[in-house]
Write a protein that holds these residues in place. Structure first.
Motif, mmCIF file in Angstrom:
data_model
loop_
_atom_site.group_PDB
_atom_site.id
_atom_site.type_symbol
_atom_site.label_atom_id
_atom_site.label_comp_id
_atom_site.label_asym_id
_atom_site.label_seq_id
_atom_site.Cartn_x
_atom_site.Cartn_y
_atom_site.Cartn_z
ATOM 1 N N GLY A 1 -30.931 71.480 -9.464
ATOM 2 C CA GLY A 1 -29.487 71.509 -9.644
ATOM 3 C C GLY A 1 -28.804 72.746 -9.097
ATOM 4 O O GLY A 1 -27.593 72.914 -9.271
ATOM 5 N N ASP B 31 -33.671 66.206 -3.415
ATOM 6 C CA ASP B 31 -34.311 65.956 -4.707
ATOM 7 C C ASP B 31 -35.282 64.794 -4.527
ATOM 8 O O ASP B 31 -34.883 63.690 -4.134
ATOM 9 N N ASP C 135 -29.216 56.147 -9.219
ATOM 10 C CA ASP C 135 -29.498 57.431 -9.872
ATOM 11 C C ASP C 135 -28.623 58.542 -9.277
ATOM 12 O O ASP C 135 -28.140 59.412 -10.005
ATOM 13 N N LEU C 136 -28.440 58.492 -7.961
ATOM 14 C CA LEU C 136 -27.592 59.489 -7.314
ATOM 15 C C LEU C 136 -26.141 59.347 -7.772
ATOM 16 O O LEU C 136 -25.461 60.349 -8.033
ATOM 17 N N ALA D 245 -25.896 60.837 -11.233
ATOM 18 C CA ALA D 245 -25.930 62.299 -11.209
ATOM 19 C C ALA D 245 -24.637 62.885 -10.671
ATOM 20 O O ALA D 245 -24.272 64.024 -10.995
ATOM 21 N N SER D 246 -23.928 62.102 -9.862
ATOM 22 C CA SER D 246 -22.690 62.578 -9.234
ATOM 23 C C SER D 246 -21.442 62.109 -9.972
ATOM 24 O O SER D 246 -20.317 62.304 -9.491
#
Length: 392
Positions: free
Chosen positions: A72, A192, A229-230, A233-234
């Motif tokens: 992160g 990642d 998932d991206l 996370a965003s």
């Protein structure tokens, strides 16, 4: 009898067709309608300048790139004295095809099926979309600009059926207003292994929309789940999904781009996507331009050996950039530990300056000798683990 049949109407094919038509050659471009390539859509100032892209094709102008590490860590790199333009391929590619037609290129909509050769010349076969019939075009030369799994390359160019590639997938979503995690003036690049074990994920603003995607060459990776998932996370999970697209992206230029007779390749068909960054639009258009130059030279001299000019001209300008980027990808994309170190290296102002000047201008720039030495030493320190990192 055509001078050139261009197979494929993406940035490479449309550029080649436009340049040849402007030069007075009789050229026809065959393209499959409706296909949209997954692409972040970033184009640098040199592309805008060299290929006369009007401002109304830019759906966003980005002034910052953010690198995000596996833990992160975030490094924001400002784009000084300029911007990176963003385009949407669903609009940009048709614009390029229309421009080629305005220059004098003929257009056919259909799917390439093969090449035949006889005493009368070279014949390109394609299945016409509107009629479903197989049509035959007689030509002196063929430019294959039909993508990473090029049928023209596989049929005609030695090694054209063995090009390595990754699979890219993205989702175009309705962009949210600027918030804590999303900025319509910033491109996010996510290194990642949970998103991509061997490449990266991206969040690229497109004005009212946004491209969220990733790429990988590893079998078994669920691209749609990784993109979900991206998005999570965003902070983009709840945004409306407008469309989904996937396609192969080549990993390295082919050793040969022509068959020594009547075919030369351009764009993804020739493998010209930059390592590490995955950037392809500029290199595709430049590849289309040098393919057109090579074809025009061959038509003028009658020497089939002139077709090799395309690859020679491309490599003269970009071989070193591809070599450096390839070394970077091989060194840093192997593991999350190395990705962490790569993002840490991006803190360095000299690295930022050299990286973005090279991206914006498409050439390796010269910096102060001590800056190069410092970058080299830091690179070694990060790769060997001399620089201590904290991993979570």
């Amino acid at each position: 009898m055509y001078d050139v049949v261009v197979v494929g109407g993406g940035p490479a094919g449309a550029t080649a067709a436009m340049d040849l038509a402007k030069a007075g050659r009789r050229v026809v471009m065959i393209d499959r309608a409706g296909r949209i390539k997954p692409c972040g859509g970033a184009i640098p100032p040199r592309l805008i300048r060299d290929f006369d892209i009007p401002d109304d094709q830019l759906i966003a102008k980005v002034d910052t790139a953010r690198m995000i590490s596996p833990t992160g860590r975030k490094v924001d790199i400002p784009i000084e004295n300029g911007f990176v333009g963003m385009v949407d391929r669903k609009d940009f590619d048709p614009y390029l095809r229309d421009r080629a037609e305005l220059a004098g290129a003929e257009r056919r909509t259909g799917t390439f099926t093969g090449i035949e050769r006889d005493a009368d010349g070279t014949h390109v076969l394609y299945r016409d979309k509107s009629t479903g019939t197989t049509e035959r075009l007689t030509t002196r030369l063929v430019i294959g600009a039909d993508g990473a799994r090029s049928r023209v390359a596989a049929d005609s160019v030695p090694g054209g059926d063995t090009i390595p590639y990754v699979i890219a997938y993205h989702e175009i979503i309705a962009a949210p207003p600027k918030n804590e995690v999303y900025d319509p003036m910033r491109c996010d690049v996510v290194y990642d292994g949970r998103i991509s074990p061997d490449f990266y994920g991206w969040v690229f603003p497109h004005g009212s929309s946004c491209s969220v995607g990733m790429g990988t060459g590893v079998d078994g990776v669920d691209l749609k789940q990784a993109t979900a998932d991206l998005r999570a996370a965003s902070g983009l999970t709840d945004c409306e999904t407008l469309r989904r697209e996937g396609a192969p992206i080549p990993l390295k230029p082919l050793d040969r781009w022509d068959n020594g007779s009547d075919v030369v390749l351009a764009g993804d068909a020739a493998g010209v996507v930059a390592p590490s960054s995955g950037e392809g639009i500029y290199y595709a258009m430049f590849g289309g331009r040098v393919a057109a130059i090579a074809a025009a030279a061959c038509l003028s001299t009658g020497k089939a050996s002139d077709l090799a000019l395309a690859r020679r001209m491309f490599m003269k300008d970009h071989k070193m950039v591809f070599r450096v980027l390839g070394s970077m990808q091989n060194a840093y994309y192997r593991s999350d530990a190395r990705r962490e170190r790569f993002v840490s290296l991006c803190h360095d102002e000299d690295v930022q300056r050299l990286t973005f000047e090279a991206y914006m201008n498409k050439e390796l720039v010269r910096a102060r000798p001590m800056a190069h030495l410092k970058i080299g030493l830091k690179n070694i320190a990060h790769l060997t683990g001399l620089v201590r990192e904290t991993f979570v």
